[in-house]
Scaffold this active site. Structure first.
Site, PDB file in Angstrom:
ATOM      1  N   GLU A 106      26.358  38.429 -31.253  1.00  0.00           N
ATOM      2  CA  GLU A 106      25.466  37.996 -30.169  1.00  0.00           C
ATOM      3  C   GLU A 106      25.622  38.944 -28.986  1.00  0.00           C
ATOM      4  O   GLU A 106      26.725  39.421 -28.718  1.00  0.00           O
ATOM      5  CB  GLU A 106      25.866  36.566 -29.768  1.00  0.00           C
ATOM      6  CG  GLU A 106      24.966  35.926 -28.740  1.00  0.00           C
ATOM      7  CD  GLU A 106      25.398  34.478 -28.396  1.00  0.00           C
ATOM      8  OE1 GLU A 106      25.864  33.736 -29.278  1.00  0.00           O
ATOM      9  OE2 GLU A 106      25.269  34.125 -27.211  1.00  0.00           O
ATOM     10  N   ASP A 114      24.310  38.982 -24.934  1.00  0.00           N
ATOM     11  CA  ASP A 114      23.663  38.076 -23.978  1.00  0.00           C
ATOM     12  C   ASP A 114      23.342  38.678 -22.619  1.00  0.00           C
ATOM     13  O   ASP A 114      24.192  39.345 -22.019  1.00  0.00           O
ATOM     14  CB  ASP A 114      24.614  36.912 -23.626  1.00  0.00           C
ATOM     15  CG  ASP A 114      24.990  36.063 -24.805  1.00  0.00           C
ATOM     16  OD1 ASP A 114      24.178  35.942 -25.728  1.00  0.00           O
ATOM     17  OD2 ASP A 114      26.112  35.513 -24.799  1.00  0.00           O
ATOM     18  N   GLU A 142      22.588  36.363 -19.431  1.00  0.00           N
ATOM     19  CA  GLU A 142      22.464  34.970 -18.994  1.00  0.00           C
ATOM     20  C   GLU A 142      22.393  34.950 -17.470  1.00  0.00           C
ATOM     21  O   GLU A 142      23.274  35.498 -16.804  1.00  0.00           O
ATOM     22  CB  GLU A 142      23.649  34.141 -19.478  1.00  0.00           C
ATOM     23  CG  GLU A 142      23.666  34.012 -20.991  1.00  0.00           C
ATOM     24  CD  GLU A 142      24.755  33.089 -21.514  1.00  0.00           C
ATOM     25  OE1 GLU A 142      24.432  32.131 -22.215  1.00  0.00           O
ATOM     26  OE2 GLU A 142      25.933  33.347 -21.209  1.00  0.00           O
TER      27      GLU A 142
END
Ligand SMILES: *[C@@H]1O[C@H](CO)[C@@H](O)[C@H](O)[C@H]1NC(C)=O
Ligand SMILES: *[C@@H]1O[C@H](CO)[C@@H](O)[C@H](O)[C@H]1NC(C)=O
Ligand SMILES: *[C@@H]1O[C@H](CO)[C@@H](O)[C@H](O)[C@H]1NC(C)=O
Length: 278
Positions: free
Chosen positions: A105, A107, A109
């Site tokens: 993953e 990210d 955010e």
């Protein structure tokens, strides 16, 4: 305005745009590359499918994801974040493989803010389900006032994160030294949800809701894969695999150093300085 801030902004303006090649990002309808994932009632596809509005209310958040998986590329989204007091509201743009607890993953955010606490951009990288590679920065503009580009360039050599054309994070491939680095085909996701983690312990201020994050530009400049084999995505036919993207150029390095000096709030490397990625 102090001199260093001024010179920093001047240098910004010299950075070349990252996107000279590839698809017309602007003119691709949402449905060509993406579909709604969850929170159907909280998603509006507007402006002839050129913009998507994700809403978070006390009933639900929402999210959309790419139809296909990718093994390298230049992943970009233009995003305008929820306004007012968005404490504990998380808007995201990320890549994720489909193997749950052993996933890879990458990210972006956005942790909501308010008048006293600025928005924070939190980035993290997971390999085989293992994360803890966080970095956090403040932004040098109000991300709720307008759309900005958020881009990840992922190739065999490094992950480079950009805000507009400014590099904000570089994560080198240190697999040959035992470091972690994503190697799995991943989908592109964008979501809005709530979490006291993002509010630094504080709950959502629902009085200021519903919270709306806006996403634009659904062109994808990346290596699509059908299987889990992403080796083909290292091909030199793809511009983002070119030597030019194996490290930042001199000017980008200078700007990146400034970003770290002025806007970096947290870097996992201060906790794990002996980690191969640091
Ligand atoms: C609709 O989308 C086009 C293409 O992205 C953009 O140029 C235009 O400004 C958008 N219109 C509105 C009203 O947001
Ligand atoms: C998120 O919102 C839901 C629905 O209102 C609520 O039950 C939950 O407590 C909230 N969680 C956080 C961490 O604020
Ligand atoms: C990816 O390509 C680069 C150069 O094109 C090469 O140096 C590298 O060994 C390749 N990596 C893999 C895993 O094939």
């Amino acid at each position: 305005m102090c001199f260093s801030h001024l010179s920093f902004l001047l240098i910004f303006s010299l950075l070349a745009p990252l996107y000279v090649k590839g698809v017309d990002w602007n003119n691709v309808p949402f449905e060509k590359n993406y579909a709604i994932l969850w929170g159907k009632d909280n998603i509006r596809i507007i402006n002839q499918s050129r913009e998507v509005q994700l809403t978070l209310d006390p009933q639900s958040g929402s999210g959309f994801g790419s139809l296909h998986k990718y093994g390298s590329g230049s992943f970009r989204m233009r995003i305008k974040l929820p306004q007012k007091d968005s404490t504990a509201v998380v808007s995201t743009f990320y890549l994720i493989s489909d193997d749950g607890p052993t996933r890879d993953e990458i990210d972006f955010e956005f942790l909501g803010g308010n008048k006293k606490r600025p928005y924070l951009l939190h980035t993290n990288i997971y390999t085989n389900g293992k994360g803890s590679r966080e970095q956090r920065i403040r932004l040098w503009f109000d991300p709720t006032a307008d759309f900005h580009d958020y881009t990840l360039i992922w190739n065999e050599k490094q992950l480079a994160f950009f805000v507009d054309n400014t590099p904000i994070r570089v994560f080198k491939n240190t697999r040959n030294k035992g470091g972690m680095y994503p190697t799995k085909a991943m989908k592109i996701l964008a979501t809005i949800w709530n979490s006291t983690w993002a509010g630094n312990g504080a709950p959502v201020n629902w009085k200021d809701g519903p919270f709306e994050a806006h996403y634009r530009e659904f062109g994808i400049n990346a290596c699509q894969v059908q299987t889990t084999n992403i080796e083909e995505c290292n091909s030199s036919r793809y511009w983002w695999n070119g030597a030019k993207f194996w490290e930042l150029n001199t000017l980008q390095k200078q700007v990146y150093k400034n970003v770290r000096r002025k806007y970096l709030i947290y870097d996992f490397c201060t906790k794990m300085p002996r980690s191969p990625e640091c």
